[in-house]
Motif scaffolding. Structure first.
Motif, mmCIF file in Angstrom:
data_model
loop_
_atom_site.group_PDB
_atom_site.id
_atom_site.type_symbol
_atom_site.label_atom_id
_atom_site.label_comp_id
_atom_site.label_asym_id
_atom_site.label_seq_id
_atom_site.Cartn_x
_atom_site.Cartn_y
_atom_site.Cartn_z
ATOM 1 N N GLY A 175 -2.133 1.748 -0.737
ATOM 2 C CA GLY A 175 -0.784 1.989 -1.687
ATOM 3 C C GLY A 175 0.217 3.052 -1.057
ATOM 4 N N TYR A 176 -0.359 3.991 -0.178
ATOM 5 C CA TYR A 176 0.309 4.955 0.649
ATOM 6 C C TYR A 176 0.781 4.256 1.998
ATOM 7 C CZ TYR A 176 -0.928 9.104 -2.191
ATOM 8 O OH TYR A 176 -0.993 9.877 -3.324
ATOM 9 N N ARG A 177 0.093 3.297 2.438
ATOM 10 C CA ARG A 177 0.500 2.604 3.796
ATOM 11 C C ARG A 177 1.932 1.863 3.415
ATOM 12 N NH1 ARG A 177 -1.256 0.499 8.416
ATOM 13 N NH2 ARG A 177 -0.772 -1.860 8.877
ATOM 14 N N LEU A 178 1.770 1.218 2.381
ATOM 15 C CA LEU A 178 2.934 0.350 1.697
ATOM 16 C C LEU A 178 4.110 1.372 1.364
ATOM 17 C CD1 LEU A 178 4.063 -2.481 1.359
ATOM 18 C CD2 LEU A 178 3.034 -2.410 -1.058
ATOM 19 N N LYS A 179 3.958 2.451 0.805
ATOM 20 C CA LYS A 179 5.119 3.257 0.705
ATOM 21 C C LYS A 179 5.679 3.903 1.850
ATOM 22 C CE LYS A 179 6.092 7.866 -1.444
ATOM 23 N NZ LYS A 179 7.544 7.598 -1.740
ATOM 24 N N LEU A 180 4.748 4.316 2.859
ATOM 25 C CA LEU A 180 5.480 4.688 3.892
ATOM 26 C C LEU A 180 6.066 3.583 4.914
ATOM 27 C CD1 LEU A 180 2.265 6.879 5.220
ATOM 28 C CD2 LEU A 180 4.568 7.633 4.280
ATOM 29 N N PHE A 181 5.639 2.537 4.851
ATOM 30 C CA PHE A 181 6.289 1.247 5.435
ATOM 31 C C PHE A 181 7.637 1.091 4.882
ATOM 32 C CE2 PHE A 181 7.318 -3.480 5.081
ATOM 33 C CZ PHE A 181 7.273 -3.765 6.290
ATOM 34 N N LEU A 182 7.894 1.069 3.300
ATOM 35 C CA LEU A 182 9.175 0.995 2.849
ATOM 36 C C LEU A 182 10.043 2.016 3.165
ATOM 37 C CD1 LEU A 182 7.955 -0.504 -0.643
ATOM 38 C CD2 LEU A 182 8.820 -1.830 1.269
ATOM 39 N N GLU A 183 9.448 3.231 3.388
ATOM 40 C CA GLU A 183 10.259 4.276 3.748
ATOM 41 C C GLU A 183 11.117 4.136 5.119
ATOM 42 O OE1 GLU A 183 7.946 8.105 3.815
ATOM 43 O OE2 GLU A 183 7.860 8.103 1.718
ATOM 44 N N GLN A 184 10.535 3.432 5.964
ATOM 45 C CA GLN A 184 11.116 3.088 7.136
ATOM 46 C C GLN A 184 12.542 2.249 7.095
ATOM 47 O OE1 GLN A 184 9.780 3.843 10.601
ATOM 48 N NE2 GLN A 184 8.732 5.260 9.222
ATOM 49 N N PHE A 185 12.611 1.709 5.848
ATOM 50 C CA PHE A 185 13.816 0.898 5.825
ATOM 51 C C PHE A 185 14.611 1.601 4.534
ATOM 52 C CE2 PHE A 185 10.333 -2.058 6.888
ATOM 53 C CZ PHE A 185 10.871 -2.482 8.142
ATOM 54 N N SER A 186 14.336 2.853 4.303
ATOM 55 C CA SER A 186 15.142 3.583 3.329
ATOM 56 C C SER A 186 15.003 2.805 1.857
ATOM 57 C CB SER A 186 16.574 3.754 3.762
ATOM 58 O OG SER A 186 16.838 4.400 4.814
ATOM 59 N N ILE A 187 13.756 2.425 1.494
ATOM 60 C CA ILE A 187 13.400 1.742 0.180
ATOM 61 C C ILE A 187 12.660 2.728 -0.500
ATOM 62 C CG2 ILE A 187 12.486 -0.195 -0.991
ATOM 63 C CD1 ILE A 187 12.952 -1.751 1.405
ATOM 64 N N PRO A 188 13.084 3.613 -1.395
ATOM 65 C CA PRO A 188 12.292 4.700 -2.107
ATOM 66 C C PRO A 188 11.584 4.060 -3.204
ATOM 67 C CG PRO A 188 14.480 4.576 -2.899
ATOM 68 C CD PRO A 188 14.413 3.624 -1.895
ATOM 69 N N ALA A 189 10.236 4.388 -3.255
ATOM 70 C CA ALA A 189 9.262 4.065 -3.927
ATOM 71 C C ALA A 189 8.186 5.165 -4.326
ATOM 72 C CB ALA A 189 8.487 2.896 -3.552
ATOM 73 N N CYS A 190 7.502 5.060 -5.449
ATOM 74 C CA CYS A 190 6.586 6.166 -5.680
ATOM 75 C C CYS A 190 5.228 5.333 -5.830
ATOM 76 C CB CYS A 190 6.851 6.830 -6.985
ATOM 77 S SG CYS A 190 6.997 5.921 -8.373
ATOM 78 N N VAL A 191 4.283 6.262 -5.511
ATOM 79 C CA VAL A 191 2.617 5.833 -5.641
ATOM 80 C C VAL A 191 2.244 6.191 -6.923
ATOM 81 C CG1 VAL A 191 2.215 5.646 -3.237
ATOM 82 C CG2 VAL A 191 1.921 7.627 -4.433
ATOM 83 N N LEU A 192 1.254 5.413 -7.787
ATOM 84 C CA LEU A 192 0.462 5.765 -8.988
ATOM 85 C C LEU A 192 -0.704 5.360 -8.583
ATOM 86 C CD1 LEU A 192 1.157 6.665 -11.875
ATOM 87 C CD2 LEU A 192 1.527 4.541 -12.336
ATOM 88 N N ASN A 193 -1.800 6.324 -8.938
ATOM 89 C CA ASN A 193 -3.171 5.924 -8.652
ATOM 90 C C ASN A 193 -3.773 7.106 -9.266
ATOM 91 O OD1 ASN A 193 -3.645 8.508 -6.725
ATOM 92 N ND2 ASN A 193 -2.233 7.212 -5.598
ATOM 93 N N ALA A 194 -5.302 6.908 -9.283
ATOM 94 C CA ALA A 194 -6.025 7.728 -10.088
ATOM 95 C C ALA A 194 -6.160 9.201 -9.586
ATOM 96 C CB ALA A 194 -7.538 7.461 -10.357
ATOM 97 N N GLU A 195 -5.856 9.539 -8.021
ATOM 98 C CA GLU A 195 -6.044 10.566 -7.399
ATOM 99 C C GLU A 195 -4.896 11.663 -8.074
ATOM 100 O OE1 GLU A 195 -7.709 9.572 -3.079
ATOM 101 O OE2 GLU A 195 -5.715 9.992 -3.208
ATOM 102 N N LEU A 196 -3.877 11.191 -8.475
ATOM 103 C CA LEU A 196 -2.744 12.037 -8.857
ATOM 104 C C LEU A 196 -3.011 12.677 -10.261
ATOM 105 C CD1 LEU A 196 0.345 9.805 -8.213
ATOM 106 C CD2 LEU A 196 -0.481 11.687 -6.779
ATOM 107 N N PRO A 197 -2.474 14.067 -10.454
ATOM 108 C CA PRO A 197 -2.882 14.611 -11.816
ATOM 109 C C PRO A 197 -2.385 13.998 -13.055
ATOM 110 C CG PRO A 197 -1.972 16.324 -10.073
ATOM 111 C CD PRO A 197 -1.909 14.751 -9.591
ATOM 112 N N VAL A 198 -2.845 13.964 -14.241
ATOM 113 C CA VAL A 198 -2.484 13.077 -15.439
ATOM 114 C C VAL A 198 -1.037 13.372 -15.752
ATOM 115 C CG1 VAL A 198 -3.684 14.692 -16.986
ATOM 116 C CG2 VAL A 198 -3.182 12.235 -17.629
#
Length: 556
Positions: free
Chosen positions: A269-292
């Motif tokens: 998920g982080y790999r894909l987010k960083l990839f999209l950032e290279q093209f100035s495509i903003p996105a957020c990640v959502l996973n179980a590691e983040l606080p509720v």
């Protein structure tokens, strides 16, 4: 004249009808039409309906109606907790709380509701429970902890019990908690079990909590009809092709509106987010590691249109419910993940235009619940599944299960030729080289650290200043390296010839601000479709011969 299936013919309180009208619900959904009258008669219900069919309102409306009738009785003078809603996740607890509050908009002084599923200290929730709200929403573990700590009592007051997303309650390891909860309940109460599937876990719960229930197994498809939900598959020769196609779909504006991109692991998920950032495509990640609190805020901002793309990790526990390890009280989940997290189920993402399975789901059930995030209510939607050769057998099983006796393919091949986007490949490779393992690790740690700081240290502040939540964005860049500016836009000479007919070069900044729709209704890509069409659904590849004939006004 109102149709017989309308809410007005169900004998509901006028305040409830007023709230329903304000929500814009013209008529009940199938599950609501069948379940609400039976629930109002006092019957126990075991109901199965697909994701997005309105199950929450199907039990919330009769629950509130029951409490309003109880409050009008002159024999009832004591305030007490009369209804308990058990949910498998904290996110779903927030969603249920919001739905009940919306339905109680005109009777909030008579009926009170509290959500104790949040990951806050129990001592902070005790004053809320001491006021004895009429409805308590929570996860089984948190409710049991309050019962054992004597801050909550249900033995003499509980009248209605709801188990929402019942098939997940056992899957999330709540089996022992549910059995222990029964010792704190009275002998007689009305129960609702709401589920998207009838699994062994649901049958076990049925034996535990229901008394001669009415079973509603609605004869409806597991997913919306083809006219509402378009399902496509895209065969990719390599992993690189997946990234290239996603870049082309987003940057060329073939995906319009809000989208959820499902991946198989947190790191991916982080790999894909960083990839999209290279093209100035903003996105957020959502996973179980983040606080509720962060997860709930991410979903809230996505629903309100602050950003268009979420990269969501679909946890394995959702795909394989049979793998349910016994949870020890107070034990943390593996690798710091929250065991009560789930994206594919139990969360209400609003106005999602497209679901992209960047990694195919691990089971048919997981595919159904992913695709169920779009095409909700009467809104159209699209589900795209990327698949490489090793993943084809899995996709074949999903197609076979969804097709049933039909001979027509469920997941149509998407008409997209790789040679059409070969000109963008060097850009894709350039971006992929920038997303190293070290960059992923640093971004992952940075995201979790910042979310923890925002979640814990600013929690009280944001409660007092909710307007400042708008300043907290979750789609900000995480990449530590400098993003190359030439990747921001796609030069017109790199746009595939077959796409130039349905795209146009971006307007200048002044015109864009003045004429374009807000971000919640348009893509963040560099191009937009002419004529208001959805290019993802209308684009058809035309070979060289057909393009030549079309330019002359002829047909082949």
């Amino acid at each position: 004249m109102e149709p017989e299936s309308s809410f007005a013919h169900m004998g509901l309180d006028g305040r409830l009808l007023q709230a329903i009208a304000e929500l814009g619900w013209a008529k009940p959904t199938l599950i609501q039409e069948k379940a609400i009258p039976l629930a109002l008669e006092g019957k126990d219900l075991l109901a199965r309906a697909r994701t997005g069919s309105g199950k929450t309102a199907a039990y919330a409306i009769p629950l509130i109606q029951h409490l309003l009738q109880v409050k009008m009785s002159p024999l009832v003078t004591e305030q007490a907790v009369r209804a308990l809603v058990l949910v498998p996740t904290k996110e779903l607890g927030q969603q249920v709380l919001q739905m009940i509050r919306q339905l109680m908009a005109y009777c909030s002084r008579d009926v009170r509701v509290a959500d104790i599923s949040g990951q806050v200290d129990m001592s902070a929730q005790r004053p809320i429970l001491m006021e004895k709200p009429d409805v308590v929403v929570g996860t089984p573990s948190r409710v049991l902890a309050h019962l054992q700590g004597h801050s909550l009592s249900l033995r003499h007051s509980l009248e209605v019990l709801v188990l929402d997303e019942a098939d997940l309650l056992f899957s999330f390891g709540f089996e022992e908690d549910l059995k222990n909860l029964l010792c704190h309940f009275p002998k007689i109460y009305q129960s609702f079990l709401m589920s998207a599937t009838f699994s062994e876990e649901v049958q076990a719960l049925k034996e535990l909590v229901l008394h001669n229930p009415v079973t509603l197994k609605l004869q409806e498809s597991q997913l919306p009809e083809a006219a509402q939900l378009c399902q496509y598959q895209i065969r990719c020769a390599t992993e690189e092709d997946k990234f290239l196609l996603l870049y082309a779909l987003l940057k060329l504006g073939l995906v319009r509106g809000k989208a959820i991109l499902f991946v198989s692991t947190v790191e991916r998920g982080y790999r894909l987010k960083l990839f999209l950032e290279q093209f100035s495509i903003p996105a957020c990640v959502l996973n179980a590691e983040l606080p509720v609190q962060s997860r709930c805020h991410i979903i809230s901002q996505f629903n309100r249109g602050f950003f268009d793309y979420i990269v969501a990790t679909d946890e394995q526990v959702l795909a394989e419910p049979v793998a349910r390890a016994k949870r020890k009280k107070g034990a943390k989940s593996e690798k710091g993940k929250d065991p009560e997290y789930g994206v594919a189920r139990g969360i209400d993402f609003q106005n999602v235009a497209t679901v992209i399975n960047f990694d195919p789901p691990a089971s048919v059930e997981s595919y159904i619940h992913r695709a169920g995030r779009t095409a909700r209510a009467d809104n159209p939607g699209t589900a795209l599944t990327f698949v490489t050769h090793p993943e084809c057998p899995l996709l074949a099983k999903i197609e076979e299960a969804l097709a049933g006796e039909s001979t027509e393919p469920v997941l149509s091949p998407y008409q997209f030729r790789m040679e059409e986007v070969e000109g963008l490949r060097y850009r894709c490779r350039d971006a992929m080289r920038s997303v190293t393992k070290q960059a992923i690790k640093e971004a992952r740690l940075r995201e979790i650290k910042e979310e923890l700081l925002n979640s814990e240290k600013l929690k009280t502040y944001f409660e007092d200043n909710p307007h400042d939540l708008r300043l907290l964005r979750h789609d900000r860049p995480l990449h530590p390296a400098i993003i190359k500016p030439h990747l921001r836009n796609v030069p017109e000479y790199l746009v595939p010839p077959t796409l130039r007919a349905i795209t146009q070069a971006p307007l200048n900044k002044r015109k864009r601000r003045k004429h374009l729709a807000p971000s919640s209704s348009r893509p963040r890509g560099c191009f937009q479709a002419r004529g208001g069409r959805n290019p993802l659904r209308s684009f058809q590849y035309m070979g060289r011969r057909r393009r030549h004939l079309a330019s002359k006004g002829e047909t082949s």
